[in-house]
Write an enzyme that holds these catalytic residues in place. Structure first.
Site, PDB file in Angstrom:
ATOM      1  N   GLU A 136      25.238  53.493  40.795  1.00 18.19           N
ATOM      2  CA  GLU A 136      25.787  54.820  40.390  1.00 18.19           C
ATOM      3  C   GLU A 136      25.844  54.969  38.820  1.00 18.19           C
ATOM      4  OE1 GLU A 136      29.175  55.083  44.036  1.00 18.19           O
ATOM      5  OE2 GLU A 136      29.901  54.901  41.955  1.00 18.19           O
ATOM      6  N   LYS A 175      30.027  50.217  51.780  1.00 18.65           N
ATOM      7  CA  LYS A 175      30.182  51.310  50.804  1.00 18.65           C
ATOM      8  C   LYS A 175      29.024  52.045  50.949  1.00 18.65           C
ATOM      9  CE  LYS A 175      34.197  49.464  50.242  1.00 18.65           C
ATOM     10  NZ  LYS A 175      35.072  49.907  50.966  1.00 18.65           N
ATOM     11  N   HIS A 202      42.235  46.575  37.783  1.00 19.09           N
ATOM     12  CA  HIS A 202      42.187  47.374  39.411  1.00 19.09           C
ATOM     13  C   HIS A 202      43.485  46.914  40.018  1.00 19.09           C
ATOM     14  CE1 HIS A 202      38.287  48.080  38.502  1.00 19.09           C
ATOM     15  NE2 HIS A 202      37.635  46.813  38.206  1.00 19.09           N
ATOM     16  N   ARG A 237      43.914  52.153  55.664  1.00 17.84           N
ATOM     17  CA  ARG A 237      45.344  51.597  55.766  1.00 17.84           C
ATOM     18  C   ARG A 237      46.432  52.459  55.143  1.00 17.84           C
ATOM     19  NH1 ARG A 237      43.155  49.190  51.057  1.00 17.84           N
ATOM     20  NH2 ARG A 237      44.440  49.670  49.212  1.00 17.84           N
TER      21      ARG A 237
HETATM   22  C1  MV4 Z   1      33.356  53.643  38.879  1.00 21.04           C
HETATM   23  C2  MV4 Z   1      33.795  54.082  37.521  1.00 21.04           C
HETATM   24  C3  MV4 Z   1      32.857  55.116  37.006  1.00 21.04           C
HETATM   25  N1  MV4 Z   1      31.873  55.435  37.192  1.00 21.04           N
HETATM   26  N2  MV4 Z   1      32.406  54.356  39.276  1.00 21.04           N
HETATM   27  C4  MV4 Z   1      36.801  50.701  40.009  1.00 21.04           C
HETATM   28  C5  MV4 Z   1      37.163  50.593  41.323  1.00 21.04           C
HETATM   29  C6  MV4 Z   1      36.326  50.792  42.350  1.00 21.04           C
HETATM   30  N3  MV4 Z   1      37.089  51.328  43.553  1.00 21.04           N
HETATM   31  C7  MV4 Z   1      35.605  51.626  41.745  1.00 21.04           C
HETATM   32  N4  MV4 Z   1      35.733  51.645  40.367  1.00 21.04           N
HETATM   33  C8  MV4 Z   1      35.075  52.352  39.377  1.00 21.04           C
HETATM   34  N5  MV4 Z   1      33.954  52.889  39.865  1.00 21.04           N
HETATM   35  C9  MV4 Z   1      31.429  55.184  38.680  1.00 21.04           C
HETATM   36  N6  MV4 Z   1      30.285  55.519  38.975  1.00 21.04           N
HETATM   37  C10 MV4 Z   1      34.804  53.470  37.236  1.00 21.04           C
HETATM   38  C11 MV4 Z   1      35.678  52.798  38.123  1.00 21.04           C
HETATM   39  C12 MV4 Z   1      36.704  52.046  37.566  1.00 21.04           C
HETATM   40  C13 MV4 Z   1      38.068  52.559  37.899  1.00 21.04           C
HETATM   41  C14 MV4 Z   1      38.162  53.441  39.024  1.00 21.04           C
HETATM   42  C15 MV4 Z   1      39.337  53.714  39.428  1.00 21.04           C
HETATM   43  C16 MV4 Z   1      40.697  53.176  38.770  1.00 21.04           C
HETATM   44  C17 MV4 Z   1      40.540  52.167  37.694  1.00 21.04           C
HETATM   45  C18 MV4 Z   1      39.249  52.054  37.414  1.00 21.04           C
HETATM   46  C19 MV4 Z   1      39.058  51.125  36.167  1.00 21.04           C
HETATM   47  C20 MV4 Z   1      37.966  50.801  35.777  1.00 21.04           C
HETATM   48  C21 MV4 Z   1      36.930  51.295  36.408  1.00 21.04           C
END
Ligand code: MV4
Length: 506
Positions: free
Chosen positions: A207, A123, A242, A302
């Site tokens: 982040e 990442k 998630h 994928r």
């Molecule tokens: C984040 C975020 C807020 N700010 N990054 C969750 C899964 C992973 N792929 C990254 N995720 C998140 N990253 C920053 N800088 C909030 C989430 C997140 C989220 C993102 C997509 C879909 C659902 C989520 C549920 C909780 C938190």
């Protein structure tokens, strides 16, 4: 364009199970390609095994000794005379070592080059790659000093609240919210321990936390000759832990100008990765309308579970295209020829009990009848009579509804869910109905915390038993539905679900 180099695809081994194995086997058949299923001992009588032209046993029930065993899968491919391997999603699909083992054995991997999987698997590496390609990333830092102090200092500079993420993580695994300096050191240590244990790599990055973001992802597709197109977005904000629950396309939050910029960013991202075949660029979307900002989150290297909503609004067959591109064909579409038309929504049907903290359910599928009709598609890995076990993912099927408008698509999905009787095990269908009927979802206002914030009202048990629901749905047109209106002397509407078809899910 460089001269075309074609590879023959005569027989494809499908390195997966359940609905996606079924989906790929059907696409192979339509393309005139033979399919080889693989199965563990738990799946000897599964739907995908019966549908394929041939089948190979790859081991006992535990996934680590079957669907996750690279040697067993590659051996099965060679033994069966396959010339290519489709990994599906999950299991080995994003393992660069698997893609490489397939190619080293002289077989075609129906997916991206191993090196593209690797580039996006780190990442931190992906963030740097995206930054270089001009793709917006979340403001953040990768501390060269990986000590607790180094990470805490990076967090301080960004400003709280921040998220600590694992470079080898993804999909929310090993993520920590830090709201202030007081608890930073403790959370950093916990995140590092967890990442080291789960991924064998404790490297962390930091982040800025985006507040109440939406998850909007872009489908991309590349070929051997450097062409990349995008097939628009999927809105995937309706997630729990998630785990996606409902996805749709188009996103109700995207203004045309933002969609245009996200599409260009997604193409730049895929090109920077040297990408080929089907992939997805995940973005966080902050705000709405023309003012919305988006940030690269991760790339999923994928085919995804939710690919049918893209198929429904673009009219393309993504799995067929995967087979074509893997055989060396150039992309069959120019970007300008691709359009989104109508609106599609997908609901994931899980064998889980929403009223018991979504506990996975096992047992016999005593009754299982899929809905059908205009604009309804069901992708399933099961049939009536199957025994649902706990060895693998509890997703039974996906219901995809498409219509001209978003309200019509939601209405179609609701009607179809009400006509999807399942007996023997509990499912999340009552939960899905509550979600789709919720005013916030109806307005298209749901963001990534919606399901968590509304869990109580979405999971209180419905009045009708599953048996009553199923029986009412099967009985269909023979059930007497309040035949004489109350206003002219008939009986009041029955609340008994055994005699009433409507509203049992509320
Ligand atoms: C984040 C975020 C807020 N700010 N990054 C969750 C899964 C992973 N792929 C990254 N995720 C998140 N990253 C920053 N800088 C909030 C989430 C997140 C989220 C993102 C997509 C879909 C659902 C989520 C549920 C909780 C938190």
């Amino acid at each position: 364009m460089a001269s075309e180099r074609r590879r023959v695809l005569k027989r494809v081994l499908v390195a997966n199970r359940g609905e996606i194995a079924v989906r790929i086997i059907r696409a192979c058949r339509e393309a005139g390609i033979e399919s080889v299923a693989v199965y563990s001992d738990a799946d000897a009588r599964a739907l995908h095994v019966g549908l394929a032209d041939r089948a190979e046993r790859i081991g006992p029930a535990p996934a680590l000794q079957s669907y996750l065993d690279i040697g067993a899968v590659v051996d099965a491919a060679l033994r069966s005379g396959a010339d290519a391997v489709h990994p599906g999603y999950g299991f080995l699909s994003e393992r660069a070592d698997f893609a490489r083992a397939v190619e080293t054995s002289g077989l075609t991997f129906i997916g991206p080059p191993a090196v593209a999987i690797e580039r996006m698997g780190s990442k931190i590496g992906a963030r740097a790659l995206m930054e270089g390609a001009g793709v917006p990333i979340v403001p953040g830092r990768t501390p060269p000093d990986q000590t607790d102090r180094g990470i805490a200092e990076a967090a301080d500079r960004i400003g709280f609240p921040i998220l600590i993420k694992a470079s080898a993580g993804g999909g929310g695994r090993g993520m920590r919210v830090v709201r202030g300096a007081d608890d930073a050191v403790e959370l950093i240590a916990a995140a590092r321990r967890e990442a080291a244990a789960a991924f064998g790599d404790g490297t962390l990055y930091v982040e800025k936390r985006i507040e109440r973001p939406r998850h909007v992802e872009l489908q991309v597709f590349g070929d051997d000759y450097g062409s990349v197109v995008h097939l628009f977005e999927r809105e995937c904000s309706l997630q729990r832990r998630h785990q996606k629950v409902v996805e749709e396309s188009p996103s109700p939050a995207l203004a045309p100008a933002v969609r245009e910029r996200m599409g260009a960013a997604a193409i730049a991202a895929a090109k920077a990765a040297g990408y080929r075949n089907a992939g997805t660029i995940e973005f966080l979307l902050e705000g709405e309308g023309d003012e919305a900002r988006f940030y690269f989150l991760e790339m999923n290297t994928r085919l995804q579970v939710e690919h049918p909503v893209t198929e429904a609004v673009t009219g393309v067959d993504l799995v067929r295209a995967q087979l074509e591109v893997a055989a060396g064909a150039p992309l069959p579409w120019a970007q300008e020829s691709l359009r989104q038309r109508g609106h599609a929504v997908e609901c994931r049907i899980y064998a889980e009990d929403p009223s018991s903290n979504f506990l996975p359910q096992a047992g016999p599928l005593l009754l299982y009848r899929e809905p059908s009709g205009p604009g309804i598609r069901v992708d399933a890995g099961v049939v009536e009579g199957d025994e649902i076990g706990v060895n693998y993912d509890p997703m039974l099927a996906k219901l995809i509804a498409v219509a001209e408008t978003r309200p019509a698509a939601l209405q179609r999905a609701i009607a179809a869910l009400k006509a999807f009787p399942i007996l023997g095990i509990r499912t999340n269908i009552p939960f899905l109905l509550r979600v789709l009927q919720h005013p916030d979802v109806q307005r298209g206002a749901a963001h990534t915390s919606f399901l968590d914030e509304h869990l109580a009202e979405l999971t209180t048990p419905a009045q009708a038993s599953a048996a009553a629901i199923a029986a009412a749905a099967i009985a269909g047109r023979t059930v007497v539905r309040d035949p004489v209106p109350e206003s002219i002397g008939g009986a009041p509407p029955s609340a008994d679900p055994w005699t009433r078809l409507e509203n049992w899910g509320r």
